[in-house]
Scaffold this motif. Structure first.
Motif, PDB file in Angstrom:
ATOM      1  N   ARG A  23       0.838  -1.204   0.000  1.00 20.25           N
ATOM      2  CA  ARG A  23       0.000   0.000   0.000  1.00 20.25           C
ATOM      3  C   ARG A  23       0.872   1.254   0.000  1.00 20.25           C
ATOM      4  O   ARG A  23       0.651   2.188  -0.766  1.00 20.25           O
ATOM      5  CB  ARG A  23      -0.918  -0.016   1.222  1.00 20.25           C
ATOM      6  CG  ARG A  23      -1.864   1.163   1.272  1.00 20.25           C
ATOM      7  CD  ARG A  23      -2.353   1.429   2.670  1.00 20.25           C
ATOM      8  NE  ARG A  23      -1.235   1.664   3.603  1.00 20.25           N
ATOM      9  CZ  ARG A  23      -1.347   1.599   4.921  1.00 20.25           C
ATOM     10  NH1 ARG A  23      -2.494   1.289   5.473  1.00 20.25           N
ATOM     11  NH2 ARG A  23      -0.299   1.829   5.703  1.00 20.25           N
ATOM     12  N   ASP A  24       1.930   1.240   0.842  1.00 23.61           N
ATOM     13  CA  ASP A  24       2.799   2.420   0.933  1.00 23.61           C
ATOM     14  C   ASP A  24       3.521   2.671  -0.385  1.00 23.61           C
ATOM     15  O   ASP A  24       3.696   3.815  -0.800  1.00 23.61           O
ATOM     16  CB  ASP A  24       3.820   2.252   2.065  1.00 23.61           C
ATOM     17  CG  ASP A  24       3.140   2.294   3.428  1.00 23.61           C
ATOM     18  OD1 ASP A  24       1.931   2.620   3.476  1.00 23.61           O
ATOM     19  OD2 ASP A  24       3.805   1.986   4.436  1.00 23.61           O
ATOM     20  N   LEU A  25       3.952   1.582  -1.060  1.00 22.94           N
ATOM     21  CA  LEU A  25       4.648   1.772  -2.336  1.00 22.94           C
ATOM     22  C   LEU A  25       3.698   2.345  -3.387  1.00 22.94           C
ATOM     23  O   LEU A  25       4.078   3.228  -4.156  1.00 22.94           O
ATOM     24  CB  LEU A  25       5.227   0.448  -2.837  1.00 22.94           C
ATOM     25  CG  LEU A  25       6.627   0.119  -2.335  1.00 22.94           C
ATOM     26  CD1 LEU A  25       7.147  -1.141  -3.009  1.00 22.94           C
ATOM     27  CD2 LEU A  25       7.609   1.258  -2.585  1.00 22.94           C
ATOM     28  N   TRP A  26       2.449   1.866  -3.398  1.00 20.81           N
ATOM     29  CA  TRP A  26       1.490   2.410  -4.372  1.00 20.81           C
ATOM     30  C   TRP A  26       1.210   3.885  -4.084  1.00 20.81           C
ATOM     31  O   TRP A  26       1.048   4.680  -5.000  1.00 20.81           O
ATOM     32  CB  TRP A  26       0.201   1.571  -4.416  1.00 20.81           C
ATOM     33  CG  TRP A  26       0.398   0.392  -5.323  1.00 20.81           C
ATOM     34  CD1 TRP A  26       0.765  -0.864  -4.961  1.00 20.81           C
ATOM     35  CD2 TRP A  26       0.321   0.390  -6.755  1.00 20.81           C
ATOM     36  NE1 TRP A  26       0.913  -1.660  -6.073  1.00 20.81           N
ATOM     37  CE2 TRP A  26       0.642  -0.915  -7.181  1.00 20.81           C
ATOM     38  CE3 TRP A  26       0.015   1.346  -7.711  1.00 20.81           C
ATOM     39  CZ2 TRP A  26       0.657  -1.282  -8.535  1.00 20.81           C
ATOM     40  CZ3 TRP A  26       0.036   0.994  -9.059  1.00 20.81           C
ATOM     41  CH2 TRP A  26       0.354  -0.306  -9.460  1.00 20.81           C
ATOM     42  N   THR A  27       1.194   4.268  -2.812  1.00 19.29           N
ATOM     43  CA  THR A  27       1.044   5.687  -2.467  1.00 19.29           C
ATOM     44  C   THR A  27       2.239   6.462  -3.028  1.00 19.29           C
ATOM     45  O   THR A  27       2.083   7.538  -3.614  1.00 19.29           O
ATOM     46  CB  THR A  27       0.957   5.853  -0.934  1.00 19.29           C
ATOM     47  OG1 THR A  27      -0.103   5.036  -0.472  1.00 19.29           O
ATOM     48  CG2 THR A  27       0.718   7.294  -0.531  1.00 19.29           C
ATOM     49  N   LEU A  28       3.442   5.890  -2.855  1.00 24.07           N
ATOM     50  CA  LEU A  28       4.646   6.542  -3.383  1.00 24.07           C
ATOM     51  C   LEU A  28       4.562   6.678  -4.910  1.00 24.07           C
ATOM     52  O   LEU A  28       4.869   7.739  -5.470  1.00 24.07           O
ATOM     53  CB  LEU A  28       5.887   5.733  -2.983  1.00 24.07           C
ATOM     54  CG  LEU A  28       7.203   6.157  -3.621  1.00 24.07           C
ATOM     55  CD1 LEU A  28       7.607   7.567  -3.167  1.00 24.07           C
ATOM     56  CD2 LEU A  28       8.326   5.173  -3.281  1.00 24.07           C
ATOM     57  N   PHE A  29       4.122   5.621  -5.593  1.00 26.20           N
ATOM     58  CA  PHE A  29       4.018   5.691  -7.067  1.00 26.20           C
ATOM     59  C   PHE A  29       3.075   6.826  -7.480  1.00 26.20           C
ATOM     60  O   PHE A  29       3.373   7.585  -8.399  1.00 26.20           O
ATOM     61  CB  PHE A  29       3.501   4.362  -7.651  1.00 26.20           C
ATOM     62  CG  PHE A  29       4.378   3.164  -7.363  1.00 26.20           C
ATOM     63  CD1 PHE A  29       5.744   3.322  -7.138  1.00 26.20           C
ATOM     64  CD2 PHE A  29       3.844   1.874  -7.301  1.00 26.20           C
ATOM     65  CE1 PHE A  29       6.560   2.223  -6.859  1.00 26.20           C
ATOM     66  CE2 PHE A  29       4.646   0.777  -7.031  1.00 26.20           C
ATOM     67  CZ  PHE A  29       6.003   0.951  -6.808  1.00 26.20           C
ATOM     68  N   HIS A  30       1.945   6.943  -6.770  1.00 25.22           N
ATOM     69  CA  HIS A  30       0.994   8.014  -7.106  1.00 25.22           C
ATOM     70  C   HIS A  30       1.599   9.391  -6.823  1.00 25.22           C
ATOM     71  O   HIS A  30       1.385  10.328  -7.586  1.00 25.22           O
ATOM     72  CB  HIS A  30      -0.337   7.812  -6.367  1.00 25.22           C
ATOM     73  CG  HIS A  30      -1.228   6.835  -7.073  1.00 25.22           C
ATOM     74  ND1 HIS A  30      -2.086   7.198  -8.078  1.00 25.22           N
ATOM     75  CD2 HIS A  30      -1.350   5.496  -6.944  1.00 25.22           C
ATOM     76  CE1 HIS A  30      -2.710   6.119  -8.538  1.00 25.22           C
ATOM     77  NE2 HIS A  30      -2.290   5.069  -7.860  1.00 25.22           N
TER      78      HIS A  30
END
Ligand SMILES: Nc1ncnc2c1ncn2[C@@H]1O[C@H](COP(=O)(O)OP(=O)(O)OP(=O)(O)O)[C@@H](O)[C@H]1O
Length: 265
Positions: free
Chosen positions: A184-191
């Motif tokens: 979840r944190d990585l997807w937040t970073l990607f966004h």
């Protein structure tokens, strides 16, 4: 030989990636079969499909490391593989490429020095601290990379790609083996990367719930693109509740069309 379409002067910027009739042969197999697709700028495009369908081959073609590529493949306005693209693209392979006998910080410091030898020691330290925080590895900065878990090593590889400020980030299954919180944190970073820098991200996965997090999707099967659309449009077009159901619907449709072609031969 891969072709290239030049942008006319004054034209609106082309998509980050534009492919026409893209074909790749690996050994005895045609792995990508004359596919067309675009990857729009400033968005997250998910590349999804079963194991062996050609996702990594497609990514390798875009970053210019794949042999026997034919058709047209434009990347950030240049032909794929052009030397000018080297500093404009960040590529993270499935196998983490870090030195096991160096600490996480030493790895990042080393790659920062190679990527931009002109960077001062203070800027380098600042950039290394920034990417360590991005991938949530600040507390492991002094651990030997060889002693990290697989998921942690993958995050060091991702941190290396973030040391520059690439316009296009190509990430081959970056969340494999990570727990749900880190994913979840990585997807937040990607966004964040897409929104704050206007960067384009192409991210492969075979986990369909990650598809829901993308702005656009390329769904692949057996070297072909089944769909190039938004998750919403895919769900609506197939009358499905999830992207996974939409994908299965499209697979059934492709199999039925294939059977029909066989019987009319
Ligand atoms: N070095 C190679 N030589 C010949 N064929 C290869 C080579 N590497 C991969 N292939 C074949 O190309 C096809 C596509 O492989 P690719 O790695 O692109 O798939 P993928 O969708 O990324 O799979 P995965 O999700 O398992 O990583 C597979 O059938 C594979 O067997």
């Amino acid at each position: 030989m891969v072709n290239y379409i030049a942008e006319p002067p004054g034209a609106a910027p082309a998509p980050a990636v534009q492919a026409e009739a893209l074909t790749v042969v690996r050994g005895p197999r045609t792995v990508l079969r004359g596919i067309d697709f675009t990857v729009p700028r400033g968005q997250i495009t998910g590349l999804l499909g079963p194991s062996g369908c050609g996702k990594s081959t497609l990514m390798r073609s875009i970053v210019g490391t794949q042999a026997k590529v034919t058709g047209t493949l434009n990347v950030l306005g240049s032909p794929a593989g052009h030397p000018s693209l080297r500093t404009r693209i960040g590529y993270v392979t499935q196998a983490p490429s870090v030195y096991g006998d160096l600490t996480v910080r030493q790895n990042l410091d080393y790659f920062a020095a190679i990527l931009d030898p002109g960077r001062t020691a203070a800027t380098r330290r600042h950039d290394v601290d920034r990417v360590l925080a991005d991938v949530d590895l600040a507390t492991h900065a002094d651990a030997l990379a060889g002693n990290l878990s697989g998921g942690q090593r993958s995050r060091v590889s991702l941190a290396v790609a973030l040391l520059g400020t690439p316009e296009l980030l190509v990430l081959d299954e970056p969340t494999v083996g990570l727990d749900p919180v880190l994913r979840r944190d990585l997807w937040t970073l990607f966004h964040d990367i897409a929104a704050s820098r206007g960067a384009t991200l192409l991210i492969s996965s075979h986990v369909m719930d990650e598809a829901e997090r993308c702005h656009r999707l390329l769904l692949m099967r057996e070297g072909e693109v089944l769909a190039d659309d938004t998750p919403d449009a895919l769900r609506t077009r197939t009358g499905s509740d999830t992207v996974e159901a939409a994908f299965l619907h499209l697979v059934d449709e492709a199999v039925a069309t294939g059977r029909q072609k066989e019987t009319t031969r």
